[in-house]
Motif scaffolding. Structure first.
Motif, PDB file in Angstrom:
ATOM      1  N   LEU A   1      44.594 -14.720  47.701  1.00 10.52           N
ATOM      2  CA  LEU A   1      45.843 -13.986  47.873  1.00 10.52           C
ATOM      3  C   LEU A   1      45.805 -13.038  49.067  1.00 10.52           C
ATOM      4  O   LEU A   1      46.504 -12.030  49.066  1.00 10.52           O
ATOM      5  CB  LEU A   1      46.149 -13.216  46.581  1.00 10.52           C
ATOM      6  N   THR A   2      45.031 -13.358  50.093  1.00 10.78           N
ATOM      7  CA  THR A   2      44.946 -12.527  51.283  1.00 10.78           C
ATOM      8  C   THR A   2      46.316 -12.450  51.952  1.00 10.78           C
ATOM      9  O   THR A   2      46.991 -13.463  52.126  1.00 10.78           O
ATOM     10  CB  THR A   2      43.925 -13.124  52.283  1.00 10.78           C
ATOM     11  N   ASP A   3      46.733 -11.225  52.323  1.00 12.05           N
ATOM     12  CA  ASP A   3      48.031 -10.986  52.971  1.00 12.05           C
ATOM     13  C   ASP A   3      49.219 -11.411  52.135  1.00 12.05           C
ATOM     14  O   ASP A   3      50.258 -11.814  52.664  1.00 12.05           O
ATOM     15  CB  ASP A   3      48.092 -11.674  54.353  1.00 12.05           C
ATOM     16  N   VAL A   4      49.091 -11.354  50.799  1.00  9.44           N
ATOM     17  CA  VAL A   4      50.200 -11.635  49.897  1.00  9.44           C
ATOM     18  C   VAL A   4      50.596 -10.321  49.250  1.00  9.44           C
ATOM     19  O   VAL A   4      49.770  -9.660  48.642  1.00  9.44           O
ATOM     20  CB  VAL A   4      49.809 -12.673  48.819  1.00  9.44           C
ATOM     21  N   ALA A   5      51.861  -9.942  49.376  1.00 10.01           N
ATOM     22  CA  ALA A   5      52.351  -8.703  48.775  1.00 10.01           C
ATOM     23  C   ALA A   5      52.785  -8.986  47.350  1.00 10.01           C
ATOM     24  O   ALA A   5      53.775  -9.661  47.117  1.00 10.01           O
ATOM     25  CB  ALA A   5      53.510  -8.150  49.595  1.00 10.01           C
ATOM     26  N   LEU A   6      52.015  -8.488  46.384  1.00  3.16           N
ATOM     27  CA  LEU A   6      52.357  -8.643  44.973  1.00  3.16           C
ATOM     28  C   LEU A   6      52.887  -7.315  44.463  1.00  3.16           C
ATOM     29  O   LEU A   6      52.135  -6.397  44.197  1.00  3.16           O
ATOM     30  CB  LEU A   6      51.117  -9.062  44.162  1.00  3.16           C
ATOM     31  N   GLU A   7      54.202  -7.197  44.363  1.00  4.57           N
ATOM     32  CA  GLU A   7      54.805  -5.946  43.876  1.00  4.57           C
ATOM     33  C   GLU A   7      54.794  -5.918  42.377  1.00  4.57           C
ATOM     34  O   GLU A   7      55.036  -6.889  41.737  1.00  4.57           O
ATOM     35  CB  GLU A   7      56.242  -5.813  44.369  1.00  4.57           C
TER      36      GLU A   7
END
Length: 86
Positions: free
Chosen positions: A80-86
């Motif tokens: 999940l590198t560079d994945v924005a998980l809000e």
């Protein structure tokens, strides 16, 4: 000819091991879909329904997932590198 944009439906499908890098899957209904070991780098999953999807081992580097429903999704070993998980 007028082009109509429709949201895709792939509920229950298996994409295990598929190469989906850069795929446009905005708003896709992917309830309980098998994405194990998929290459999904840079994929657009904005607003997708990924409820209970299996993303174990998936390469999601740089994927867009804002507004996606990830409740109950399996992410064991997912990148999940560079994945924005809000």
């Amino acid at each position: 000819a007028t082009r109509e944009t429709r949201r895709g439906v792939a509920d229950g499908a298996s994409f295990s091991g598929a190469r989906l890098a850069g795929a446009e899957m905005t708003g896709l209904s992917a309830f309980k879909v098998d994405f194990t070991d998929c290459a999904m780098t840079g994929a657009r999953l904005t607003g997708a329904n990924l409820k209970e999807a299996d993303l174990s081992g998936a390469l999601l580097e740089g994927a867009a997932v804002s507004g996606a429903n990830l409740s109950g999704a399996k992410l064991v070993g997912a990148v999940l590198t560079d994945v924005a998980l809000e």
